[in-house]
Design an enzyme around this catalytic site. Structure first.
Site, PDB file in Angstrom:
ATOM      1  N   ASP A   8     -14.060 -11.434  -3.037  1.00 43.05           N
ATOM      2  CA  ASP A   8     -13.449 -12.661  -2.519  1.00 43.05           C
ATOM      3  C   ASP A   8     -14.302 -13.177  -1.366  1.00 43.05           C
ATOM      4  O   ASP A   8     -15.404 -12.688  -1.111  1.00 43.05           O
ATOM      5  CB  ASP A   8     -11.999 -12.416  -2.093  1.00 43.05           C
TER       6      ASP A   8
ATOM      7  N   LEU B 155       5.061 -20.490   1.377  1.00 44.72           N
ATOM      8  CA  LEU B 155       3.754 -19.908   1.076  1.00 44.72           C
ATOM      9  C   LEU B 155       2.769 -20.963   0.585  1.00 44.72           C
ATOM     10  O   LEU B 155       1.557 -20.794   0.695  1.00 44.72           O
ATOM     11  CB  LEU B 155       3.889 -18.815   0.002  1.00 44.72           C
TER      12      LEU B 155
ATOM     13  N   CYS C 152     -18.000  -1.930  13.704  1.00 47.17           N
ATOM     14  CA  CYS C 152     -18.218  -1.940  12.257  1.00 47.17           C
ATOM     15  C   CYS C 152     -18.891  -0.656  11.782  1.00 47.17           C
ATOM     16  O   CYS C 152     -19.924  -0.245  12.327  1.00 47.17           O
ATOM     17  CB  CYS C 152     -19.077  -3.143  11.873  1.00 47.17           C
TER      18      CYS C 152
ATOM     19  N   THR D 119      -3.464 -17.048   2.466  1.00 50.33           N
ATOM     20  CA  THR D 119      -2.319 -16.794   3.342  1.00 50.33           C
ATOM     21  C   THR D 119      -2.567 -15.528   4.162  1.00 50.33           C
ATOM     22  O   THR D 119      -3.060 -14.525   3.635  1.00 50.33           O
ATOM     23  CB  THR D 119      -1.023 -16.629   2.514  1.00 50.33           C
TER      24      THR D 119
ATOM     25  N   ARG E 140       0.819  -1.211   0.000  1.00 51.60           N
ATOM     26  CA  ARG E 140       0.000   0.000   0.000  1.00 51.60           C
ATOM     27  C   ARG E 140       0.857   1.268   0.000  1.00 51.60           C
ATOM     28  O   ARG E 140       0.355   2.351  -0.327  1.00 51.60           O
ATOM     29  CB  ARG E 140      -0.914   0.030   1.223  1.00 51.60           C
TER      30      ARG E 140
ATOM     31  N   TYR F 287     -11.635 -11.909  -9.018  1.00 49.29           N
ATOM     32  CA  TYR F 287     -11.274 -11.089  -7.854  1.00 49.29           C
ATOM     33  C   TYR F 287      -9.969 -10.349  -8.074  1.00 49.29           C
ATOM     34  O   TYR F 287      -9.868  -9.129  -7.867  1.00 49.29           O
ATOM     35  CB  TYR F 287     -11.174 -11.942  -6.586  1.00 49.29           C
TER      36      TYR F 287
ATOM     37  N   GLU G 178      -1.658  -9.485  -4.143  1.00 51.66           N
ATOM     38  CA  GLU G 178      -2.953 -10.159  -4.175  1.00 51.66           C
ATOM     39  C   GLU G 178      -2.784 -11.662  -4.398  1.00 51.66           C
ATOM     40  O   GLU G 178      -3.514 -12.465  -3.806  1.00 51.66           O
ATOM     41  CB  GLU G 178      -3.840  -9.559  -5.265  1.00 51.66           C
TER      42      GLU G 178
END
Length: 355
Positions: free
Chosen positions: A137, A79, A202, A42, A24, A119, A36
């Site tokens: 997703d 991974l 939320c 993971t 980011r 996605y 992604e």
């Protein structure tokens, strides 16, 4: 349908809680793409060091396309789901050949690349290029099922399509990246899986039908999956001490489970010969054998229950598809599936005590 006010405010909420993550901080299409793919199946915390090492090793799409495949798979080791790494390189080579090394700023072109589904294409298109495409997703489906109190099976194509349409209807065309990332962030921090959601935290609770009706914790609905098929397997660990400790590896077929990876020789137990016969069939002579601990590994649809056998042999010339590797190189240069980690972890101590 009018977009609920809380969904309209989701981009601003995301900006207020946005976590600092490597992909980011310097957004490029390549970095979004790699992150992604790594984040599939993971945890974020596990991905961060892999992502940073990967970007240092392969800083551009061209570098990824040119990378030695064994080195790439070694960088990916731990991974899992190695087909992700192979598809990254396949796609990188297409991007170099067809798009001059730059990712195409087009959803359909992204979808056509190996390993990029709806996605991932939506995430790249929206986050890297600002294009108005949803990124749906499992996290987003869960959030939407709770938000709209939807009791259909989210794994069914019809329900998935219905929830996707709701997200697309709410997607703001001027801020698709922030909206998509906001939904992802909700699924990772508030609207958690397999537990009661943290509804009080939320930003969608004012309009959330699942919260209002008290059903959020029971959603989403997923019909029971088929149980995993159990396979009893015998794992052979052939070792030679001629000159230096070496271990015999086998290259798996290019298609199917763990495609194209190096592995310790293994067979279904019911089909496995004795260790002595097994080594003889490869061209060597077994000098002594040692039973190793049992191990278990879970794949998506299969469970391996393994019995390991270490075999000290002479230094023979193996058939095609097999290769002797230095025991140290095994740890540093070759990517073995984590299914065999119980044996590769124990190997240095075993070599030290049995040479």
């Amino acid at each position: 349908m009018k977009t609920p006010l809380s969904l309209e405010r989701l981009p601003d909420w995301f900006l207020s809680v946005r976590r600092s993550l490597p992909w980011r901080e310097s957004i490029t299409p390549y970095r979004v793409w790699v992150s992604e793919i790594m984040l599939q199946q993971t945890r974020i915390e596990a991905v961060i060091p892999y992502f940073e090492r990967f970007m240092q090793a392969f800083p551009t799409i061209a570098a990824l396309a040119d990378a030695d495949t064994d080195r790439l798979l070694k960088m990916w080791e731990g991974l899992g789901y190695y087909s992700r790494a192979r598809n990254l390189q396949k796609a990188a080579r297409i991007i170099v050949a067809k798009y001059g090394g730059e990712m195409p700023a087009d959803y359909q072109a992204l979808r056509a690349l190996p390993g990029i589904g709806p996605y991932t294409a939506g995430a790249i298109a929206s986050i890297a290029f600002g294009l108005p495409h949803a990124a749906i997703d499992g996290n987003v489906l869960r959030v939407m099922a709770r938000f709209y109190d939807h009791h259909g099976d989210v794994l069914s194509p019809a329900v998935k399509a219905e929830l996707t349409a709701l997200v697309e209807a709410a997607l703001p065309h001027d801020r698709p990246a922030l909206f998509n990332q906001g939904l992802m962030e909700l699924g990772e921090t508030c609207c958690l899986p397999n537990t009661a959601p943290h509804c009080e935290q939320c930003p969608l609770k004012a309009d959330c039908q699942g919260f209002a009706k008290g059903t959020a914790a029971q959603l989403p609905v997923r019909l029971a999956k088929k149980s995993r098929r159990v396979e009893q397997r015998t794992v052979l660990v052939p070792v030679t001490f001629a000159d230096r400790p070496q271990v015999l590896l086998h290259k798996r077929p290019e298609n199917g489970l763990l495609a194209g990876l190096w592995e310790l020789p293994n067979r279904l137990t019911e089909e496995a010969p004795t260790p002595e016969e097994w080594v003889r069939s490869l061209g060597g002579v077994a000098e002594r054998t040692t039973a190793l601990d049992n191990a278990k590994h879970l794949f998506t649809h299969i469970e391996w229950q393994m019995q390991g056998i270490a075999v000290v042999t002479d230094r023979f010339s193996p058939p095609d598809g097999y290769m002797w590797v230095d025991a140290n190189a095994l740890r540093t240069q070759y990517a073995l599936p984590s299914a065999f980690s119980a044996y590769t972890r124990a190997l240095p101590a075993w070599l030290h005590t049995n040479k």
